[in-house]
Design a protein around this motif. Sequence first.
Motif, short mmCIF file in Angstrom:
data_model
loop_
_atom_site.label_atom_id
_atom_site.label_comp_id
_atom_site.label_asym_id
_atom_site.label_seq_id
_atom_site.Cartn_x
_atom_site.Cartn_y
_atom_site.Cartn_z
N VAL A 80 81.46 27.66 25.09
CA VAL A 80 82.14 28.40 24.02
C VAL A 80 81.67 29.85 23.96
CG1 VAL A 80 80.48 27.80 22.21
CG2 VAL A 80 82.86 28.28 21.61
N THR A 81 80.49 30.16 24.48
CA THR A 81 80.00 31.54 24.40
C THR A 81 80.86 32.51 25.20
OG1 THR A 81 78.47 31.32 26.28
CG2 THR A 81 77.64 30.70 24.11
N LYS A 82 81.67 32.00 26.12
CA LYS A 82 82.57 32.87 26.89
C LYS A 82 83.70 33.43 26.02
CE LYS A 82 81.69 30.76 31.40
NZ LYS A 82 82.27 30.03 32.56
N LEU B 64 78.51 31.62 19.40
CA LEU B 64 78.83 32.49 20.54
C LEU B 64 77.58 33.12 21.15
CD1 LEU B 64 81.90 34.28 18.90
CD2 LEU B 64 81.94 32.33 20.46
N ASP B 65 76.43 32.69 20.67
CA ASP B 65 75.16 33.29 21.07
C ASP B 65 74.61 32.60 22.32
OD1 ASP B 65 72.67 34.46 21.26
OD2 ASP B 65 71.81 33.31 19.60
N LYS B 66 74.56 33.33 23.43
CA LYS B 66 74.04 32.77 24.68
C LYS B 66 72.51 32.61 24.66
CE LYS B 66 77.57 34.50 27.89
NZ LYS B 66 77.92 33.19 28.49
N THR C 34 71.70 25.34 20.20
CA THR C 34 71.12 24.72 19.00
C THR C 34 72.17 23.91 18.25
OG1 THR C 34 69.45 26.45 18.76
CG2 THR C 34 70.01 25.18 16.79
N PHE C 35 73.37 24.48 18.10
CA PHE C 35 74.42 23.76 17.38
C PHE C 35 74.93 22.57 18.19
CE2 PHE C 35 74.31 27.35 14.59
CZ PHE C 35 74.71 26.82 13.38
#
Length: 475
Positions: free
Chosen positions: A160-162, A189-191, A197-198
Amino acid sequence: MITSQLVFIPAPGAGHLPPTVELAKLLLHRHQHLSVTILIMITVEPKHTTETPNPTHDPRLRFIDIPCHEESTNNLNTPKTFVTGFIQDQKPHVRNIVRGLITSSSVPLVGLVVDMFCVPMIDLANEFGAPTYIYFTSNAGVLGLILHLQAKHDEEDYDVTKLKDSELELSVPSYVNPIPAKVLPTELLDKEGGSETFMDLARRFRESKGIIINTFKELESHGVDSFSSCSKANIPPVFPVGPILNLKQKNNNKTNDTDEILRWLNEQPESSVVFLCFGSMGCFDQEQVEEIAVAVERSGQRFLWSLRRPPPKETMGHPKEYEDLEEVLPEGFLHRTSNVGKVIGWAPQMAVLSHPSVGGFVSHCGWNSILESIWCGVPVAAWPIYAEQQMNAFELVVELGMAAEIRMDYRTNMRAGGSQMIVTAEEIENGIRRLMSDGEMRNKVKEMKEKSRLAISEGGSSYISIQRFIHHVML
């Protein structure tokens, strides 16, 4: 006679501890043979009054503090370090407390109810042979989003970070409409660890015996139904029990006089006042404050504005009170608006929202604040700031049509000490004008107000869901 005991482990913070206390009180009211112990994680940062549990005379409800060292609170800054550092540091203390509760009482421990960020405590529940229930203090839509992204990650290697800085949209079962990537929570969205973590949290949610959500079926019918509509989703039973609210908030804050605020509101016409308040962590730098000031003055609306000083940059402290509001507001603003507006520091939010003169709420869209606004029948102008607030705004504005948008994709870096994006006075003024003039939106909020009250009444959807949860626990 007490026959069962539950241990609640909330996360510290205004969005987590108070609704946990209220849920515990509700369960005790509904089951006379239950006792609850709530473990309070003490942080070095002084607690705001909204975080302090209301005193209770019920001997079946008790609070046990877990003091922690300053080095532990250094882990409060990010979701990753909060879960893997701060919460992990509490496990030995929690283990000792729970062991003491079990050995000192003949009453069986029937479960641990842990906050959505306290899932490492599932390990302790397993040690004691007790089931774990998750208390998800946000809404059904966001819960469905996290579980959906975790499943896609594990089954399809989806990253999802993309989607960061993307214009794409995402289809999620718990929402009717596609979700723009720009309103996804920053942490997802944090790479650098936030996203993973989520994913870890969602995996652990699936280990629980059930998930309690502070929402109600009538508000999020599609989201709630989505948990049972997918046969292979591997989601535990979900219990929508909201709205869980503290309807008897007490004011212990000495900085602002609640009586003075309410006296001012008493002098205003019905539904005429716009209330601007951005939560326990909500604050803006001077440039943004000036834009808000220009907007409220141009709008011509009566207003009550909770304005607080940002903490020092590169810290995660709480906002403080301004000693002199003139230092941050445009020159002459307080004088020019003295007949129509009032600028305050901390606000007794529930008391303000329930006042008949308040007709609109410019809000950060924290979930507790949304539930309070619905309960009071006050429409919202959505200005989310951080965490999952952009998703909450999306749900109100797009999914439900119950809010005006100021800027739905606004976000700030809380760890940098303030905002980087600037919302213009024109955007804010337009949002306020629509907030106070859109009759259709106002009617939708009033209808949902009635549904929120029916939900917790005897025979209502949340009333029945709470009974289901109690039965589940007592099996």
